[in-house]
Design a protein around this motif. Structure first.
Motif, PDB file in Angstrom:
ATOM      1  N   TYR A 183     -11.907   6.854   0.498  1.00  0.00           N
ATOM      2  CA  TYR A 183     -10.560   6.441   0.083  1.00  0.00           C
ATOM      3  C   TYR A 183      -9.542   7.372   0.722  1.00  0.00           C
ATOM      4  N   MET A 184      -8.541   6.773   1.368  1.00  0.00           N
ATOM      5  CA  MET A 184      -7.564   7.550   2.130  1.00  0.00           C
ATOM      6  C   MET A 184      -6.188   7.466   1.451  1.00  0.00           C
ATOM      7  N   HIS A 185      -5.470   8.576   1.469  1.00  0.00           N
ATOM      8  CA  HIS A 185      -4.075   8.523   1.008  1.00  0.00           C
ATOM      9  C   HIS A 185      -3.250   9.560   1.720  1.00  0.00           C
ATOM     10  N   CYS A 186      -1.931   9.348   1.682  1.00  0.00           N
ATOM     11  CA  CYS A 186      -0.970  10.329   2.190  1.00  0.00           C
ATOM     12  C   CYS A 186       0.083  10.495   1.113  1.00  0.00           C
ATOM     13  N   ARG A 187       1.349  10.488   1.456  1.00  0.00           N
ATOM     14  CA  ARG A 187       2.401  10.554   0.444  1.00  0.00           C
ATOM     15  C   ARG A 187       2.774   9.160  -0.034  1.00  0.00           C
ATOM     16  N   SER A 188       2.910   8.209   0.915  1.00  0.00           N
ATOM     17  CA  SER A 188       3.414   6.884   0.541  1.00  0.00           C
ATOM     18  C   SER A 188       2.572   5.736   1.074  1.00  0.00           C
ATOM     19  N   SER A 189       1.464   6.030   1.724  1.00  0.00           N
ATOM     20  CA  SER A 189       0.481   5.059   2.239  1.00  0.00           C
ATOM     21  C   SER A 189       0.673   4.673   3.699  1.00  0.00           C
ATOM     22  N   GLN A 190       1.720   5.113   4.354  1.00  0.00           N
ATOM     23  CA  GLN A 190       1.915   4.708   5.746  1.00  0.00           C
ATOM     24  C   GLN A 190       1.025   5.508   6.703  1.00  0.00           C
ATOM     25  N   ARG A 191       0.979   6.829   6.535  1.00  0.00           N
ATOM     26  CA  ARG A 191       0.083   7.615   7.384  1.00  0.00           C
ATOM     27  C   ARG A 191      -1.385   7.294   7.090  1.00  0.00           C
ATOM     28  N   SER A 192      -1.702   7.086   5.812  1.00  0.00           N
ATOM     29  CA  SER A 192      -3.088   6.784   5.468  1.00  0.00           C
ATOM     30  C   SER A 192      -3.505   5.409   6.008  1.00  0.00           C
ATOM     31  N   TYR A 193      -2.556   4.482   6.097  1.00  0.00           N
ATOM     32  CA  TYR A 193      -2.853   3.194   6.724  1.00  0.00           C
ATOM     33  C   TYR A 193      -3.236   3.397   8.187  1.00  0.00           C
ATOM     34  N   ASN A 194      -2.478   4.237   8.880  1.00  0.00           N
ATOM     35  CA  ASN A 194      -2.820   4.538  10.278  1.00  0.00           C
ATOM     36  C   ASN A 194      -4.173   5.218  10.388  1.00  0.00           C
ATOM     37  N   ALA A 195      -4.481   6.066   9.406  1.00  0.00           N
ATOM     38  CA  ALA A 195      -5.787   6.726   9.413  1.00  0.00           C
ATOM     39  C   ALA A 195      -6.914   5.718   9.184  1.00  0.00           C
ATOM     40  N   VAL A 196      -6.709   4.806   8.253  1.00  0.00           N
ATOM     41  CA  VAL A 196      -7.713   3.768   7.984  1.00  0.00           C
ATOM     42  C   VAL A 196      -7.967   2.931   9.232  1.00  0.00           C
ATOM     43  N   MET A 197      -6.917   2.524   9.908  1.00  0.00           N
ATOM     44  CA  MET A 197      -7.089   1.691  11.103  1.00  0.00           C
ATOM     45  C   MET A 197      -7.770   2.468  12.221  1.00  0.00           C
ATOM     46  N   ALA A 198      -7.444   3.760  12.353  1.00  0.00           N
ATOM     47  CA  ALA A 198      -8.109   4.574  13.377  1.00  0.00           C
ATOM     48  C   ALA A 198      -9.603   4.680  13.100  1.00  0.00           C
ATOM     49  N   LEU A 199      -9.970   4.863  11.844  1.00  0.00           N
ATOM     50  CA  LEU A 199     -11.384   4.963  11.475  1.00  0.00           C
ATOM     51  C   LEU A 199     -12.093   3.623  11.663  1.00  0.00           C
ATOM     52  N   GLN A 200     -11.449   2.533  11.222  1.00  0.00           N
ATOM     53  CA  GLN A 200     -12.072   1.214  11.396  1.00  0.00           C
ATOM     54  C   GLN A 200     -12.309   0.911  12.870  1.00  0.00           C
ATOM     55  N   ASN A 201     -11.371   1.296  13.705  1.00  0.00           N
ATOM     56  CA  ASN A 201     -11.501   1.045  15.140  1.00  0.00           C
ATOM     57  C   ASN A 201     -12.459   2.027  15.808  1.00  0.00           C
ATOM     58  N   SER A 202     -12.974   2.969  15.019  1.00  0.00           N
ATOM     59  CA  SER A 202     -13.953   3.939  15.536  1.00  0.00           C
ATOM     60  C   SER A 202     -15.325   3.732  14.913  1.00  0.00           C
ATOM     61  N   GLY A 203     -15.526   2.567  14.285  1.00  0.00           N
ATOM     62  CA  GLY A 203     -16.850   2.237  13.774  1.00  0.00           C
ATOM     63  C   GLY A 203     -17.053   2.424  12.292  1.00  0.00           C
ATOM     64  N   TYR A 204     -16.041   2.871  11.569  1.00  0.00           N
ATOM     65  CA  TYR A 204     -16.159   3.028  10.113  1.00  0.00           C
ATOM     66  C   TYR A 204     -15.920   1.669   9.444  1.00  0.00           C
ATOM     67  N   THR A 205     -16.767   1.307   8.521  1.00  0.00           N
ATOM     68  CA  THR A 205     -16.685  -0.018   7.888  1.00  0.00           C
ATOM     69  C   THR A 205     -16.400   0.048   6.394  1.00  0.00           C
ATOM     70  N   ASN A 206     -16.275   1.241   5.859  1.00  0.00           N
ATOM     71  CA  ASN A 206     -16.135   1.362   4.404  1.00  0.00           C
ATOM     72  C   ASN A 206     -15.010   2.324   4.031  1.00  0.00           C
ATOM     73  N   VAL A 207     -13.847   2.162   4.684  1.00  0.00           N
ATOM     74  CA  VAL A 207     -12.687   2.993   4.363  1.00  0.00           C
ATOM     75  C   VAL A 207     -11.638   2.134   3.649  1.00  0.00           C
ATOM     76  N   VAL A 208     -10.985   2.739   2.681  1.00  0.00           N
ATOM     77  CA  VAL A 208     -10.053   2.019   1.811  1.00  0.00           C
ATOM     78  C   VAL A 208      -8.756   2.819   1.673  1.00  0.00           C
ATOM     79  N   ASN A 209      -7.631   2.149   1.787  1.00  0.00           N
ATOM     80  CA  ASN A 209      -6.340   2.815   1.613  1.00  0.00           C
ATOM     81  C   ASN A 209      -5.935   2.787   0.143  1.00  0.00           C
ATOM     82  N   ILE A 210      -5.352   3.879  -0.339  1.00  0.00           N
ATOM     83  CA  ILE A 210      -4.823   3.922  -1.704  1.00  0.00           C
ATOM     84  C   ILE A 210      -3.357   3.503  -1.648  1.00  0.00           C
TER      85      ILE A 210
END
Length: 564
Positions: free
Chosen positions: A507-534
């Motif tokens: 589960y990923m988070h930042c202050r308001s979800s915008q940076r964590s959204y970018n982190a989730v997409m970076a991980l998904q595009n790198s082969g991670y299949t089980n990441v979730v944004n808060i």
């Protein structure tokens, strides 16, 4: 031969109907009865007299009987209560409150707009002289006079709806110690639990004691006793529990009453008697999203109903689209607005829905007075049809909700909102406004481009020791973080991906979800299949947790709250 129209009730619905009839028909004989001393007063402005925002209570009265006569040729009779409707001979019985005289008045059409009266529970001490309700100018003058002349310090407001919250706020602005007591587990029911905690905190921060999940049991001279046994000091008690439609007149006349207790009307606001119309708080209306009757005590719908009823009397067509329920309120420093269905109501109605909660600047960040705007968008699955929204912030929350209300009325979807072209200036908004951004996030979730969980789910994740990655910078993390969070700043993420497990949910988070959204997409595009944004991230987590933590002594799930 000119028509004679009798109007019962001289506030929003009644006065507006009478004025519209006059604009249509200069020859009509219009008589308006109001049992109180004032016609055409501003109900919604009443609480603001308590703080002095409306300094002179005379300003609450928008027009007097003399002005009605001279400007509109409408005869407005105050202190005149209609006590009976005699349908067979098309007359009403009227009691003159000043003289005690009783007389009859004939009509061709009768318009009922008596409104709704405050609910007063049958409890010990409820009839005491220091217990008040707020319905009209006389009520607010009497309450204000009592508070100012009796050296009142402690006040209990019972009920956390619009009137209760505004009364509590204005009394607090006047320097009184105020307790706001609500039987439900939250104030302001148009807002979902994740949003309403912001309002709980704002009221508490401004010195109002907010008590939820507890109801009034007894009133004494010095305090109120609650269902829990808790005693709250109160030299004045104000009842704002809710309102009940004034249907006695209609019931006694044999008019059909709806399943929710309001007068039943058709699409043209005609009652079961074709010569009698009804509008405003006293009627049941059609909810265009729930597809069933509802009651809606709001001035805007009452004004539209008044115009429609008057038009129908003269054969002018009207399309009744039903209501969606749009409202706004200022709570100390926060502008708060909502429209349509909240997520809780939609789910209770069996509608398949999802939502997104985003926190975005209300204007360009480098501009003066740029502040976060908390925005929740509720939509139908799988159609993406927009069903509701809630907005809270120091900026123009009402503007954003008005946009959504328009889209709901037009049957708009997330795709429509994504493409909606709005005005832009750095002083007013961002180029991609918060409503457009919410649509983009909603479409990502709807089409399963990434997964999210709400802030209300985070406590359980922490208690289960789930893997939570905080992608804020180290200094932000040091100022407060979730107890078990791992700090991997977004700026370091690509070099530290090997620290993030692939075999369990992350589960990923930042202050308001915008940076964590970018982190989730970076991980998904790198082969991670089980990441979730808060959704809502750390700011949302702090806001949703704070009030309950402080008022119940619950163990926090953060090392420190951070609201900046």
């Amino acid at each position: 031969m000119s028509k004679k129209i009798v109007v019962v009730g001289g506030v929003a619905g009644g006065a507006s109907t009478a004025a519209r009839i006059r604009r249509i028909d200069e020859q009509a004989d219009i008589v308006m009865f109001e049992k109180g001393p004032h016609v055409s007063f501003s109900n919604c402005s009443l609480p603001f007299h308590l703080s002095g925002i409306v300094e002179n209570s005379d300003k609450l009265v928008l027009m007097d009987p003399v002005a009605f006569k001279t400007k509109y040729n409408i005869e407005a009779r105050v202190q005149s209560e209609v006590t009976a409707i005699n349908r067979a001979d098309k007359t009403v019985t009227v009691m003159n409150g000043a003289t005690g005289e009783e007389y009859s008045e004939s009509y061709d059409y009768l318009l009922l707009s008596p409104g709704a009266s405050p609910i007063v529970p049958n409890l010990e001490g409820i009839d005491s002289p220091h217990v008040f309700t707020v319905r009209n100018v006389t009520d607010i003058e009497r309450l204000n006079h009592y508070v100012q002349t009796e050296e009142i310090d402690n006040i209990a407001v019972i009920g956390g709806g619009f009137i209760g919250v505004e009364v509590a706020e204005n009394l607090r602005l006047a320097g009184r110690d105020v307790s706001l007591i609500e039987f439900a587990d939250q104030i302001m029911m148009p807002f979902d639990a994740d949003m309403v905690q912001i309002l709980h905190k704002e009221m508490m921060d401004k010195g109002v004691e907010v008590i939820v999940g507890d109801g009034l049991a007894k009133v004494t001279d010095t305090h109120v006793e609650l269902n829990s046994g808790k005693k709250v000091n109160a030299q004045v008690v104000i009842l704002a529990i809710g309102v009940r439609p004034e249907t006695k007149l209609a019931k006694d006349a044999g008019l059909t009453i709806g399943e929710l207790g309001g007068i039943k009307v058709n699409a043209n606001y005609v009652t079961s008697d074709p010569s009698i119309y009804a509008v405003g708080d006293v009627i049941e209306v059609y909810h265009q999203l729930l597809h069933k009757p509802t009651r809606l005590a709001l001035a805007g719908p009452a004004q539209r109903q008044a115009r429609a009823a008057a038009d129908h009397m003269y054969g002018m067509p009207h399309q009744n689209k039903g209501v969606i329920g749009s409202s706004s309120i200022q709570i100390f420093d926060l502008a708060c607005a909502a429209t349509g269905l909240n997520e809780k109501t939609a789910k209770q109605a069996g509608i398949p829905v999802d939502s997104v909660y985003i926190i975005a600047p209300d204007k360009v960040g480098l501009m003066p007075n740029s502040n976060p705007l908390h925005f929740k968008l509720v939509y139908e699955v799988p159609t993406g049809k927009i069903l509701g929204a809630q907005a809270i912030g120091k900026g123009n929350a009402d503007k954003r909700i008005d946009v959504i209300a328009t889209l709901i009325t037009m049957g708009g979807t997330l795709e429509d909102l994504k493409e909606l072209e709005l005005t832009y200036s750095p002083m007013f908004s961002t180029a991609k406004d918060v409503v457009n951004l919410a649509a983009l996030v909603g479409l990502n979730v709807l089409h399963d481009r990434y997964k999210q969980v709400p802030v209300t789910a985070v406590r359980e994740l922490v208690e289960q020791n789930a893997v939570i990655i905080d992608v804020r910078e180290k200094g932000e993390f040091a100022n407060g973080h979730l107890l078990n969070a791992i700090n991997i700043p977004l700026s370091e993420l690509r070099d530290r991906m090997d620290e993030i497990p692939k075999d369990v949910p992350v589960y990923m988070h930042c202050r308001s979800s915008q940076r964590s959204y970018n982190a989730v997409m970076a991980l998904q595009n790198s082969g991670y299949t089980n990441v979730v944004n808060i959704s809502g991230s750390f700011l949302g987590i702090c806001l949703v947790e704070y009030f309950t933590d402080v008022t119940t002594g619950r163990e926090p799930i953060v090392t420190a709250y951070n609201f900046k």
